[in-house]
Structures are given as C-alpha cells and as structure tokens.
Design an enzyme around this catalytic site. Structure first.
Site, PDB file in Angstrom:
ATOM      1  N   ARG B 285      33.594 -40.929 -39.981  1.00  0.00           N
ATOM      2  CA  ARG B 285      32.835 -42.031 -39.387  1.00  0.00           C
ATOM      3  C   ARG B 285      32.576 -41.776 -37.904  1.00  0.00           C
ATOM      4  O   ARG B 285      31.488 -42.059 -37.398  1.00  0.00           O
ATOM      5  CB  ARG B 285      33.571 -43.360 -39.579  1.00  0.00           C
ATOM      6  CG  ARG B 285      32.829 -44.512 -38.935  1.00  0.00           C
ATOM      7  CD  ARG B 285      33.510 -45.844 -39.143  1.00  0.00           C
ATOM      8  NE  ARG B 285      33.000 -46.803 -38.172  1.00  0.00           N
ATOM      9  CZ  ARG B 285      33.644 -47.197 -37.096  1.00  0.00           C
ATOM     10  NH1 ARG B 285      34.857 -46.728 -36.840  1.00  0.00           N
ATOM     11  NH2 ARG B 285      33.105 -48.069 -36.263  1.00  0.00           N
ATOM     12  N   SER B 300      30.041 -49.264 -39.679  1.00  0.00           N
ATOM     13  CA  SER B 300      31.461 -49.592 -39.778  1.00  0.00           C
ATOM     14  C   SER B 300      32.013 -48.863 -40.995  1.00  0.00           C
ATOM     15  O   SER B 300      31.348 -48.004 -41.562  1.00  0.00           O
ATOM     16  CB  SER B 300      31.624 -51.104 -39.928  1.00  0.00           C
ATOM     17  OG  SER B 300      31.032 -51.530 -41.140  1.00  0.00           O
ATOM     18  N   ASP B 343      33.420 -64.391 -42.400  1.00  0.00           N
ATOM     19  CA  ASP B 343      34.043 -65.577 -41.825  1.00  0.00           C
ATOM     20  C   ASP B 343      33.095 -66.169 -40.802  1.00  0.00           C
ATOM     21  O   ASP B 343      32.765 -65.541 -39.812  1.00  0.00           O
ATOM     22  CB  ASP B 343      35.366 -65.161 -41.168  1.00  0.00           C
ATOM     23  CG  ASP B 343      36.038 -66.313 -40.461  1.00  0.00           C
ATOM     24  OD1 ASP B 343      36.470 -66.129 -39.325  1.00  0.00           O
ATOM     25  OD2 ASP B 343      36.100 -67.411 -41.058  1.00  0.00           O
ATOM     26  N   SER B 393      36.509 -58.122 -49.678  1.00  0.00           N
ATOM     27  CA  SER B 393      36.815 -58.987 -48.552  1.00  0.00           C
ATOM     28  C   SER B 393      37.605 -58.207 -47.522  1.00  0.00           C
ATOM     29  O   SER B 393      38.727 -57.772 -47.794  1.00  0.00           O
ATOM     30  CB  SER B 393      37.633 -60.183 -49.049  1.00  0.00           C
ATOM     31  OG  SER B 393      38.092 -60.934 -47.951  1.00  0.00           O
ATOM     32  N   ASN B 394      37.010 -57.997 -46.368  1.00  0.00           N
ATOM     33  CA  ASN B 394      37.663 -57.205 -45.342  1.00  0.00           C
ATOM     34  C   ASN B 394      38.485 -58.095 -44.421  1.00  0.00           C
ATOM     35  O   ASN B 394      38.183 -58.244 -43.245  1.00  0.00           O
ATOM     36  CB  ASN B 394      36.607 -56.421 -44.555  1.00  0.00           C
ATOM     37  CG  ASN B 394      37.230 -55.297 -43.764  1.00  0.00           C
ATOM     38  OD1 ASN B 394      38.440 -55.093 -43.801  1.00  0.00           O
ATOM     39  ND2 ASN B 394      36.406 -54.568 -43.035  1.00  0.00           N
ATOM     40  N   GLY B 418      43.138 -54.666 -46.281  1.00  0.00           N
ATOM     41  CA  GLY B 418      43.977 -54.982 -45.130  1.00  0.00           C
ATOM     42  C   GLY B 418      43.555 -54.198 -43.913  1.00  0.00           C
ATOM     43  O   GLY B 418      42.578 -53.461 -43.939  1.00  0.00           O
ATOM     44  N   ILE B 420      43.659 -51.357 -40.924  1.00  0.00           N
ATOM     45  CA  ILE B 420      43.990 -49.928 -40.881  1.00  0.00           C
ATOM     46  C   ILE B 420      45.099 -49.739 -39.852  1.00  0.00           C
ATOM     47  O   ILE B 420      44.951 -50.145 -38.694  1.00  0.00           O
ATOM     48  CB  ILE B 420      42.764 -49.087 -40.501  1.00  0.00           C
ATOM     49  CG1 ILE B 420      41.628 -49.330 -41.512  1.00  0.00           C
ATOM     50  CG2 ILE B 420      43.133 -47.607 -40.455  1.00  0.00           C
ATOM     51  CD1 ILE B 420      40.335 -48.609 -41.185  1.00  0.00           C
ATOM     52  N   HIS B 446      42.059 -61.301 -66.171  1.00  0.00           N
ATOM     53  CA  HIS B 446      42.870 -60.677 -67.221  1.00  0.00           C
ATOM     54  C   HIS B 446      42.383 -60.971 -68.633  1.00  0.00           C
ATOM     55  O   HIS B 446      42.881 -60.401 -69.601  1.00  0.00           O
ATOM     56  CB  HIS B 446      44.338 -61.083 -67.093  1.00  0.00           C
ATOM     57  CG  HIS B 446      45.293 -59.974 -67.388  1.00  0.00           C
ATOM     58  ND1 HIS B 446      44.959 -58.889 -68.155  1.00  0.00           N
ATOM     59  CD2 HIS B 446      46.580 -59.799 -67.011  1.00  0.00           C
ATOM     60  CE1 HIS B 446      45.995 -58.088 -68.246  1.00  0.00           C
ATOM     61  NE2 HIS B 446      46.999 -58.610 -67.574  1.00  0.00           N
ATOM     62  N   ASP B 450      42.023 -55.160 -68.256  1.00  0.00           N
ATOM     63  CA  ASP B 450      43.462 -54.894 -68.333  1.00  0.00           C
ATOM     64  C   ASP B 450      43.924 -54.083 -67.129  1.00  0.00           C
ATOM     65  O   ASP B 450      43.126 -53.514 -66.391  1.00  0.00           O
ATOM     66  CB  ASP B 450      43.824 -54.203 -69.648  1.00  0.00           C
ATOM     67  CG  ASP B 450      43.083 -52.897 -69.820  1.00  0.00           C
ATOM     68  OD1 ASP B 450      42.726 -52.570 -70.970  1.00  0.00           O
ATOM     69  OD2 ASP B 450      42.830 -52.198 -68.808  1.00  0.00           O
TER      70      ASP B 450
END
Lengths: 372, 476
Positions: B285, B300, B343, B393-394, B418, B420, B446, B450
């Site tokens: 990147r 990004s 957000d 979702s970052n 999550g 970095i 579910h 599976d």
C-alpha cells in the site's frame, strides 16, 4: 499596532479576570470591529455575544463582516419556502438562521455586512442607513443611492443594494444590513428560488427584489474600499479614531462562551427546527413502468419534524403493512432528506425480498425525499 | 417575638398559593369552600397584567412568533417570555417579574398591541409586590371540624396554611388559643399545642418544606445566560437541573434501526475469528498510495479487503446469498455488492460498493472515496444504501481487536476488522520479527452456513491479504 493593543488587552483581562476584556471598554463613545473570519456561523455568534454581554451605554459598536457563500434566513422564516435547499447542498453553500427578523439573503465575499450595536433606547435604523448612504456618496459623489421607507437602499431608484434586519433585546439592540459590492448574482438568484411546491405556512415571507452590484455601476469599487468608507463615516459621526480593530470569532479568551454560541447556530434544531409549523400538500407524479402514478401527499411539519403524514396511493400498490410501517416511521422523524434516506433504506432490510416491491418502495421514497 | 412573627407570617404566605392549588384540585369534595378559596387566591398571589412595552420607532403592533413559556410555568425576572416580530425586527420580550404565568393573551401569529396585556403573571408573594393579608373566611357549609371557623361564637382568624397544619395534625382549631393579633391562630400556636400533646420538642419551623417551587427557581444560578449551552428545544427555558433523567422518543432512523436489529437477532449467529499478518500488504500500500494520489484518489486498506472478499465469495457463493422469510429458498446473489459500515453523526450507515466482482482495487478506492464524502456530508442516496449482499465493518479505525458483529438482514454474513497492531511474531526460521497484525471476526447465519465454509472462506481471504501477489492470479 492593532495586534499590539489586542495582546495588551488580553493580558490585562487575564490579570483582572473580567469576562469582558479591557479591549472592549475603551474610553471613547464608539468602537469599530471587523471579523477575520468568513464563517457565517462564527460571525453570527459574534453578534449574539456582543448583544448578550456588552454594555452599550457608554459605547456603540459597528461590526463589519463578510461570509463565504451562505444563505441566511430570518428568525421566523421557512427555509423550504425561501431557498433551493437541494442546490445549497450540492454547491456546499451554508444555510444559517439569524436571530433578527426579516427576509432571506445570499452572502458571499462580494457582499459586506454591517451591524450597528446600540442600547435599546438608541435603536435607530434610519440613522444608520443614512450614514451608509453618506459614506457611499463621500466615496463616489455621482452614485444615486437613497434609503426607502422599507429600510432598503436603492441604486438608481431601482435596484436594491442593501437589505435590513434588526434584533431587540431587553437592554440592547442591533440593526444589521447588507451591501452588494460584487456578489455572484447568478448564484444568488438560483439559490433564492424555492422549488418546493404546495407549502402552506405563516412564516415570514421574503419580498423578492431586483438587485445590482455597486461594482456593476463603478468597477473601480472594491469591498475593502466600501468597508473603509463606512468605517470612516462612523468614526466621524461618533467622534472616534478611524481605526478598525480586527477580532477573531474563534477566540474564546476574548469572547468567552463564543464557541457554544457558534455551535448552537449550526445545530439542526436551530436552523431547521425553529421553522414555524407548516403544511405540505402536493402531488407526486411518479413514472412507473409505462404509466404515471399520482399520489397525493399531505404532511404537517412542526419544529422541523413530520407530525402528520398521509400518502394517497392506489390500493395495494404497496402492501398495507408496509405502507403503515413507512408512515409510522416517518411520523416524528426529521423533515430531512438524509434522515429519511437512512430511515427508508434501513426499513427495506426487513421487507420481503421482492424486486418489484423494492423498486416501488424506492420510487415512492425517492419522490418523498425530493420534497425535503 | 415581633421578628419571629413576621418570619412565620411570611412563611405562611408561601403556603397560601400552594394550599389553594390543593383545594382547587379537590373541587368536587369542597365545592363550597372552593368558591371561597378562589377569591382568596386572587388576593394572595397577585395577578399582574404584563403589558407589551414600547418597541420604539413608533411601532404600535407586532406579530407574536414564538412563546418561550406556557401557562403554569414559573418565570424569573429577565427570563425570555416570547419573540415578536415587527417589520424586519425580531424582539425578545423578557419578564419584569418573578412569578407564575397564568394566562397568555395571544396565540402564535396573532397581532399584539403595544400597551395592551401580553401575559398575566401571578407575582411571587414573597417579593412583597403586594401587601399580604391573612385570609378571613366565613364558615363553610361542610362539617369539617378541623377547619371550622367558630370559637365561642367568634370567627376564627387563621391563614389557610395554619388551617392545613391543623388539619394534618388532626387538631380542632377551636381547641387552640390564638396568640396573634385579634386572637389570630398562628403556626406557633399549633406547634406549641402539638408539643404539649406529645411532649416532644418539635423541630424548628419546617420552613424547608414550606419553601414553594417558586423559591427554588430563583436559586438556579444565572441559568438564562447559560441558555446557549443547551441545544435549543422548542421551549428554550433552562428548567433542567444537572443529573436529571431525560426521556426522548425514539424516532426516525433510530426507530428503523430498532426494527432491523430486532430482525437481525432472530438469525442464529455463529462467530469465527482469525489473525491476519498484513506486513506485506502494508508495504504494498505504501508503494501504491502515491500512484493513487496522482490520480486524485485516497487509497486505504479497505479496497484490498473488499476485493479479496469478492474473490473469496467467488469460491464460496453461499456467503453472498439470502434466505427468504420462511427459510424455504436460498437466493445466490450474482452481484457482490459489498457494504462498508460507516460511522456518522446519525449512527451506523452501510453504503455498498456495487459489483465488486468486476471492479479493480482502484475502482473500489474511487467508489469508496465518493461514498465517504457523501456520507460525511449526509448526502448518500437510496441506491447507495440498498442492495448490499455482504458487509465489512472496519471498527478497527476507532479501536478494538475482536468483535461480534451483527448480520444485517437480508444478508447472511458480516466481517468486523480490528485495528492493525505491530506485534512480535516468529517467522519460518524461528526468528522474532515485527509483524503488522489485524484481527478479523466473522459472523454468519448458521441456518445455511456451516463453520467449515466460513473457515475456508476466511483462510482464502487471509491468504490473499498475507500474500497480495497471489491476488494477481485470480483477478478478473
């Protein structure tokens, strides 16, 4: 020299711990200040601050300011009625509601704003406007400018170059007016034309007028020259130094509490929520497949929120539960395209997954959103 | 003694207005008394007509535009009462008195006249605006002994406050000897009587409980000036004390979220998490960022995550599917419309990038830029917010490592990324090196997915990101 005096006074105010910097309480009977900011909310906040905190008994104040492209509506006006909100959003033009009455104006850097602060007793709009006219004539004697009894200033007896509004409080008052030097007339006329139909409201309506820039009459004129001429005239009439003090509306030390005032002026509750109750009664013409669908919409909006919502759709065009879900969700919701978009798209997640249904829903919702 | 009496008298005066209100409410029971008491109400809290003062410039009439108070509200001097408008001037009318608003003479949009009454205010008696008289009443028709007026044929003088005190303590006024002027029964008389009865020393004059609500509002420190701290609500009076509960209706977007999330939790979720080593991707990147910038695009990590997810979905299309309401049919969606949780001020919104399966990483970056700027301006359109088939979702941009994301119906899977972190890891040679580690937490439906499928998809996604060159093999 200006910076010097500001620093001294700030220091003194820290030492004395007075909310008003000594900068404000000069011995003379008048003070001319100019804002270094072009943010309409910050500048309106300065007006509020002076109105709320300053003792104008000993000293009157002239405040000079200019804004980046913004539309400013009067205290009791309806933004949907007054301007093209869609265009404002597209062009990133700010919308502000001021605390004084009167009509809607378009500001950009080619327009100057003058605020005359006095005590309530000394509130005199005519005097102020005559001062402006005198200043203009001193600068360019051949200009045909005069004050009307509606407190407008006309150029060549025809074109409005200044509009007025005022705010009166318990002990103090202010009168502010605009002055068109070199504003973008094209943008002005397009943003001040409302595309929204079927609005019924008791909000103060604006009176449209033919406008002209002073620059068009005399290309040698600039905003700076006009500001200076008016300051000079004010200084002369108040027997004070022809000295303009710069102030920064973001300076919390100089203007304690100013950032809260600025924030408040930007809230949705103030800008849109203070709109007097109004009703929308209009027909949506929706092109669907090969035909055009007419749906009569009737909404009551109070405090900027949808109080009552009725949409007349052909029977079974939308399943009844879905229709009632839509109406229930819209009721109490902000009359705002963004709020409505997120609301209806979120609701779509729990609808039956049917392409036909989804396209009808989207069509209806998009048309509803266009009303906002 | 003199001073004491004055004090007690004044405290009794407070009771009057409150006392009268009590009786007003119980109109049915004490109808006769109420008539008498109502006349006393006028004299005890004096009603003053607050007239609209001169606006200046010879203006005689204005339009009432907004009321800041309503009937029954307490006001302090200088509180804002209403906003009126006249010829481009907006005027804030403030109260001259402390008191309670009893009547508004105009409605919104009415024309109000200078010099005519604007509101009626019941003046706070303690202000001494009007002299206070103890009330003399003629005997009521009812048989209430406690408030009985006659002693030995004389009319008993006692204020309603005193009468109430007597009533509360089950004392017959006839049994008390008044020590006040003209044998007026004072509060002290009642208290002394009680003390003698019980042998107790009663606490000093319960002034605290008598203090009327009016008094308390005076104690609010300069609240009107702090008005600007509050977000303006329709009634802009500062009546909230700190620490008071605030209840608001759930409206608009929030209401819709309630519905969606309730539906989401009906889906049986299972979670699967893993750790991704992004060391190589971070480097890649860094190299590509300036190239994207030249093209005017901010690059990004998300475009890589999104493209890798799409490549994974090509192998495991069940994750890009939808289950119908009755769980009868599964629809495998052809388009990979990958949602990106954003957000905003309003809350969580999820615009999606359409047809990622035919987009390059750069295309995705362009589209993300567009959605992000629209999102922060509050201008996303309905098409941007509908049609999603899979979501990432970052949350890591705000913080956190592991999460338990909730699937957004009608989708069947979601991944939460999550932050970095730079952590020590072992390489193939057993050496410790600095690794850029990110955690991913998947949730899936579910009923149709599976654990094995989810794990294999995650492994594939992980391998693309840990070794970005491998993406080149499968890029379409």
């Amino acid at each position: 020299m200006v910076l010097q005096s500001l620093k001294n006074c700030l220091w003194q105010s820290c030492v004395l711990r007075t909310p008003k910097a000594c900068f404000w309480s000069t011995a003379s009977g008048g003070l001319i200040i100019q804002s270094v900011s072009n943010d309409v909310y910050q500048n309106l906040a300065v007006e509020d601050w002076i109105h709320d905190h300053m003792d104008l008994e000993k000293q009157q104040i002239l405040f000079l300011w200019r804004n980046s492209p913004s539309v400013v509506i009067g205290r009791h006006q309806n933004p949907w009625q007054e301007c093209n909100l869609r265009l404002l959003r597209q062009k990133n033009i700010k919308l502000a509601r001021r605390r004084s009455g009167g009509g809607t104006v378009y500001h950009d850097l080619g327009n100057i704003n003058l605020t005359f602060f006095t005590t309530r007793k000394k509130y005199e709009r005519m005097e102020n406007l005559k001062l402006v006219v005198k200043a203009l004539k001193a600068l360019r004697p051949q200009l045909d400018v005069h004050v009307t009894d509606r407190y407008d200033i006309l150029l060549d007896r025809q074109y409005k170059i200044s509009g007025t509004a005022a705010k009166l409080g318990r002990t103090s008052a202010y009168h502010h007016c605009t002055l068109l030097c070199n504003a973008d007339k094209f943008v002005l006329s397009s943003v001040l034309k409302s595309p929204y139909k079927g609005l019924k409201s008791n909000a103060t309506p604006s009176v449209p007028a033919l406008v002209k820039n002073l620059f068009e009459k005399d290309p040698s004129l600039t905003s700076e020259m006009l500001l200076d001429a008016i300051a000079k005239e004010y200084a002369g009439q108040h027997q004070i130094d022809h000295h303009i003090t710069l102030i920064n509306p973001a300076d919390e030390t100089l203007l304690p509490g100013i950032s809260n005032k600025t924030k408040e002026l930007q809230t949705w509750e103030w800008v849109y929520g203070k709109t007097p109750k109004f009703n929308i009664s209009t027909c949506l013409n929706m092109a669907y497949k090969d035909s055009v669908l007419d749906a009569q919409v009737n909404m009551d909006v109070k405090h900027g929120r949808i109080e009552v919502c009725n949409i007349d759709l052909p029977e079974q065009w939308l399943p009844p539960e879905l229709y009632s879900e839509l109406v229930k969700s819209l009721t109490g919701s902000k009359f705002c395209p963004n709020e409505t978009t997120t609301l209806v798209t979120t609701l779509l997640r729990v609808c039956p997954q049917d392409d036909e249904l989804h396209s009808r829903w989207s069509l209806l919702c998009e048309n509803m959103i266009r009303l906002m | 003694v003199c001073i004491h009496r004055v004090r007690s008298c004044s405290s009794i005066r407070f009771i009057k207005s409150k006392y009268v209100c009590v009786f007003d409410k119980s109109a049915l029971k004490f109808s006769h008394q109420q008539r008498l008491f109502r006349t006393s109400a006028v004299s005890c809290g004096q009603i003053v007509q607050f007239k609209l003062s001169d606006i200046g410039e010879g203006i005689t009439e204005v339009t009432v535009k907004e009321w800041y108070i309503k009937e029954g509200d307490s006001v302090s001097q200088f509180d804002s009462i209403c906003e009126v408008q006249s010829d481009k001037a907006s005027v804030t009318i403030t109260s001259r008195y402390d008191g309670v608003i009893r009547k508004l003479h105009y409605s919104i949009d009415d024309i109000a006249f200078v010099g005519k009454p604007l509101v009626d205010i019941e003046i706070d008696a303690s202000k001494g605006v009007s002299p206070e008289e103890d009330v003399v009443e003629t005997p009521p028709m009812s048989h209430e002994e406690h408030t009985h007026q006659e002693i030995k044929g004389h009319k008993t003088l006692a204020t309603p406050a005193v009468r109430r005190l007597a009533m509360e303590n089950n004392i017959k006024l006839s049994e008390i000897v008044g020590t006040g002027k003209d044998n007026r029964i004072l509060k002290e008389d009642i208290l002394n009587y009680l003390a003698k009865q019980t042998g107790a020393i009663l606490p000093p004059s319960p002034k605290a409980e008598i203090v009327p609500p009016l008094r308390k509002t005076e104690a609010v420190p300069a609240a009107p000036k702090d008005k600007t701290h509050k977000i303006p609500v329709p009634l802009s009076r500062p009546i909230a004390f700190s620490g008071k509960d605030k209840t608001e209706p759930v409206t608009g977007f929030q209401k819709a979220m309630v519905k969606t999330m309730s539906a989401a939790l009906k889906i049986p979720h299972f979670g699967y998490s893993d750790e991704i080593d992004l060391t190589e991707l971070v480097q890649l990147r860094e190299e590509l960022k300036p190239l994207a910038e030249i093209r005017g695009v901010k690059l990004s990590f998300m475009p890589f995550f999104i493209k890798a997810a799409s490549l994974g979905l090509l192998q495991y299309p069940i994750l890009n599917a939808s289950l119908d309401e009755n769980c009868q049919n599964v629809t495998y969606k052809a388009s990979h419309n990958i949602g990106v949780a954003m957000d905003t001020e309003q809350g969580l919104i999820v615009p999606n990038v359409k047809n990622v399966q035919v987009c390059s990483v750069f295309d995705i970056a362009v589209e993300l830029n567009r959605l992000q700027s629209l999102g922060s301006a509050g201008q996303l359109g309905t098409s941007d917010l509908t049609g999603g088939t899979f979501t990432l979702s970052n949350i890591g941009t705000i913080g956190g490592t592991y999460a338990k994301p909730v699937i957004l119906p009608p989708e069947v899977a979601i991944g939460a990324l999550g932050k970095i972190q730079v952590l020590p890891r072992f390489n193939g040679k057993g050496e410790v090196f600095k690794a850029q580690i990110m955690n991913v937490s998947w949730s899936a439906d579910h009923r149709i997915i599976d654990g094995a499928t989810m794990a294999r998809f995650s492994n594939l996604w992980k391998s693309y990101l840990e070794n970005p060159a491998s993406m080149l093999l499968d890029l379409k």
